[in-house]
Design a protein around this motif. Structure first.
Motif, short mmCIF file in Angstrom:
data_model
loop_
_atom_site.label_atom_id
_atom_site.label_comp_id
_atom_site.label_asym_id
_atom_site.label_seq_id
_atom_site.Cartn_x
_atom_site.Cartn_y
_atom_site.Cartn_z
N HIS A 4 5.00 -3.37 -38.94
CA HIS A 4 3.54 -3.44 -38.76
C HIS A 4 2.94 -4.60 -39.57
CE1 HIS A 4 -0.56 -2.33 -37.95
NE2 HIS A 4 -0.80 -2.35 -39.24
N GLU A 5 3.56 -4.97 -40.67
CA GLU A 5 3.07 -6.09 -41.48
C GLU A 5 3.02 -7.39 -40.67
OE1 GLU A 5 5.45 -3.89 -42.76
OE2 GLU A 5 3.86 -2.84 -43.85
N LEU A 6 3.78 -7.47 -39.59
CA LEU A 6 3.83 -8.67 -38.76
C LEU A 6 3.03 -8.50 -37.46
CD1 LEU A 6 7.64 -9.42 -39.14
CD2 LEU A 6 5.75 -10.36 -40.47
N TYR A 7 2.17 -7.49 -37.41
CA TYR A 7 1.47 -7.15 -36.17
C TYR A 7 0.77 -8.34 -35.52
CZ TYR A 7 -1.89 -5.21 -32.91
OH TYR A 7 -2.64 -4.97 -31.78
N SER A 8 -0.09 -9.02 -36.25
CA SER A 8 -0.89 -10.10 -35.68
C SER A 8 -0.01 -11.20 -35.09
CB SER A 8 -1.82 -10.68 -36.75
OG SER A 8 -2.55 -11.77 -36.23
N GLY A 9 0.97 -11.66 -35.85
CA GLY A 9 1.89 -12.69 -35.37
C GLY A 9 2.74 -12.21 -34.21
N THR A 10 3.10 -10.94 -34.23
CA THR A 10 3.92 -10.37 -33.16
C THR A 10 3.15 -10.36 -31.84
OG1 THR A 10 5.10 -9.01 -34.77
CG2 THR A 10 5.29 -8.36 -32.46
N ALA A 56 3.16 -13.87 -30.56
CA ALA A 56 4.46 -14.21 -29.97
C ALA A 56 4.58 -13.57 -28.59
CB ALA A 56 5.59 -13.74 -30.88
N PHE A 57 4.12 -12.32 -28.45
CA PHE A 57 4.13 -11.63 -27.16
C PHE A 57 3.33 -12.42 -26.12
CE2 PHE A 57 2.20 -8.82 -24.06
CZ PHE A 57 3.30 -8.12 -23.57
N LYS A 58 2.14 -12.85 -26.50
CA LYS A 58 1.28 -13.59 -25.57
C LYS A 58 1.91 -14.92 -25.16
CE LYS A 58 -3.07 -11.45 -26.95
NZ LYS A 58 -4.36 -11.65 -27.61
N LYS A 59 2.66 -15.52 -26.07
CA LYS A 59 3.35 -16.77 -25.73
C LYS A 59 4.47 -16.51 -24.73
CE LYS A 59 5.72 -20.72 -27.67
NZ LYS A 59 6.25 -21.38 -28.84
N LEU A 60 5.22 -15.44 -24.94
CA LEU A 60 6.33 -15.10 -24.05
C LEU A 60 5.86 -14.56 -22.70
CD1 LEU A 60 8.75 -13.46 -26.64
CD2 LEU A 60 9.14 -15.60 -25.39
N ALA A 79 10.47 -13.43 -32.63
CA ALA A 79 10.33 -12.09 -32.04
C ALA A 79 10.85 -12.09 -30.62
CB ALA A 79 8.86 -11.66 -32.03
N CYS A 80 11.38 -10.94 -30.23
CA CYS A 80 11.86 -10.68 -28.87
C CYS A 80 11.40 -9.28 -28.51
CB CYS A 80 13.38 -10.78 -28.84
SG CYS A 80 14.15 -10.36 -27.25
N PHE A 81 11.19 -9.03 -27.23
CA PHE A 81 10.72 -7.73 -26.77
C PHE A 81 11.71 -7.17 -25.76
CE2 PHE A 81 7.33 -10.34 -28.24
CZ PHE A 81 6.60 -9.50 -29.06
N VAL A 82 12.42 -6.13 -26.15
CA VAL A 82 13.43 -5.51 -25.30
C VAL A 82 12.74 -4.89 -24.09
CG1 VAL A 82 15.13 -3.63 -25.13
CG2 VAL A 82 14.97 -4.97 -27.22
N TRP A 130 12.82 -15.39 -26.96
CA TRP A 130 12.42 -15.40 -28.37
C TRP A 130 11.29 -16.39 -28.60
CZ3 TRP A 130 14.43 -12.10 -32.00
CH2 TRP A 130 15.54 -11.36 -31.61
N ALA A 131 10.30 -15.99 -29.39
CA ALA A 131 9.20 -16.88 -29.75
C ALA A 131 8.93 -16.73 -31.23
CB ALA A 131 7.94 -16.51 -28.96
N GLU A 132 8.43 -17.83 -31.82
CA GLU A 132 8.10 -17.81 -33.24
C GLU A 132 6.94 -16.84 -33.50
OE1 GLU A 132 6.64 -20.75 -36.85
OE2 GLU A 132 7.36 -21.63 -34.98
N VAL A 133 7.02 -16.14 -34.62
CA VAL A 133 5.96 -15.25 -35.06
C VAL A 133 5.13 -16.02 -36.08
CG1 VAL A 133 5.39 -13.06 -36.20
CG2 VAL A 133 7.42 -13.21 -34.71
N PRO A 134 3.94 -16.50 -35.68
CA PRO A 134 3.12 -17.26 -36.65
C PRO A 134 2.60 -16.35 -37.76
CG PRO A 134 1.91 -16.93 -34.61
CD PRO A 134 3.29 -16.37 -34.39
N ARG A 135 2.42 -16.95 -38.92
CA ARG A 135 1.92 -16.17 -40.07
C ARG A 135 0.54 -15.61 -39.81
NH1 ARG A 135 3.54 -14.84 -44.79
NH2 ARG A 135 5.05 -15.90 -46.04
N ARG A 136 -0.33 -16.32 -39.23
CA ARG A 136 -1.70 -15.83 -39.00
C ARG A 136 -2.19 -16.27 -37.66
NH1 ARG A 136 -2.23 -14.06 -44.48
NH2 ARG A 136 -1.78 -12.88 -44.70
#
Length: 173
Positions: free
Chosen positions: A53-59, A62-66, A94-97, A167-173
């Motif tokens: 959850h700490e990576l929620y925003s970046g995740t 990354a989802f929107k990019k993929l 990040a990757c989404f199964v 796979w896409a990069e998870v940006p910090r913010r």
């Protein structure tokens, strides 16, 4: 309807069944307090780690990019069951199964026992399905006179052996 169901993602129960049927048990990953710092330090770590959850925003980014055509951002529960992370070149990816979306390191072997078995009973099929080859198979196959024959590559790999487009990069913010 959520973005995950819109693009055909597996429900958590189906995902568990898929993983069990594929014979791939996810290995528990050691907890890392700050995955960004960890990845910067180790550079490359092929351990596929579960959602944090700490990576929620970046995740979500990354989802929107993929999945740019997704109608909405994934819900927290969906991220918990489908989002995975790893380190490459000092960055968090990040990757989404989902259905036919493997987050594991890919099987780049040209010989595929599952395809061979499938072709014994379907000697001239134009396509060997992923359930036979394994969803992590790099190559696609067809059957010719009862033998599996490579007829293309389903996945382009990154330098670590994972499917690039998953796979896409998870940006910090």
């Amino acid at each position: 309807m959520t973005a995950f169901s819109t693009i055909g993602f597996l429900a958590p129960a189906l995902l568990s069944a898929f993983v069990a049927a594929a014979g791939v048990a996810p290995a528990p990953a050691a907890a890392v307090q700050d995955l960004y710092s960890f990845c910067r330090q180790v550079k490359n770590d092929d351990t596929v780690r579960p959602y944090s959850h700490e990576l929620y925003s970046g995740t979500v980014k990354a989802f929107k990019k993929l999945f740019p055509d997704a109608k909405s951002a994934p819900q927290e529960q969906e991220l918990q069951t489908q989002a995975n992370y790893r380190c490459m070149n000092g960055k968090v990816l990040a990757c989404f199964v989902g259905a036919n979306l493997p987050c594991a390191k890919m099987n780049a072997a040209r010989d595929n026992p599952g395809a061979d078995e499938f072709c014994k009973t379907n000697p001239n099929d134009d396509v060997v399905p992923a359930f036979a080859t394994g969803h992590d198979a790099v190559y696609s196959y067809k059957c010719a006179s009862g033998k599996a024959v490579v007829n293309g590559s389903a996945w382009a790999l990154d330098e670590r052996g994972f499917a690039k487009k998953l796979w896409a990069e998870v940006p910090r913010r």
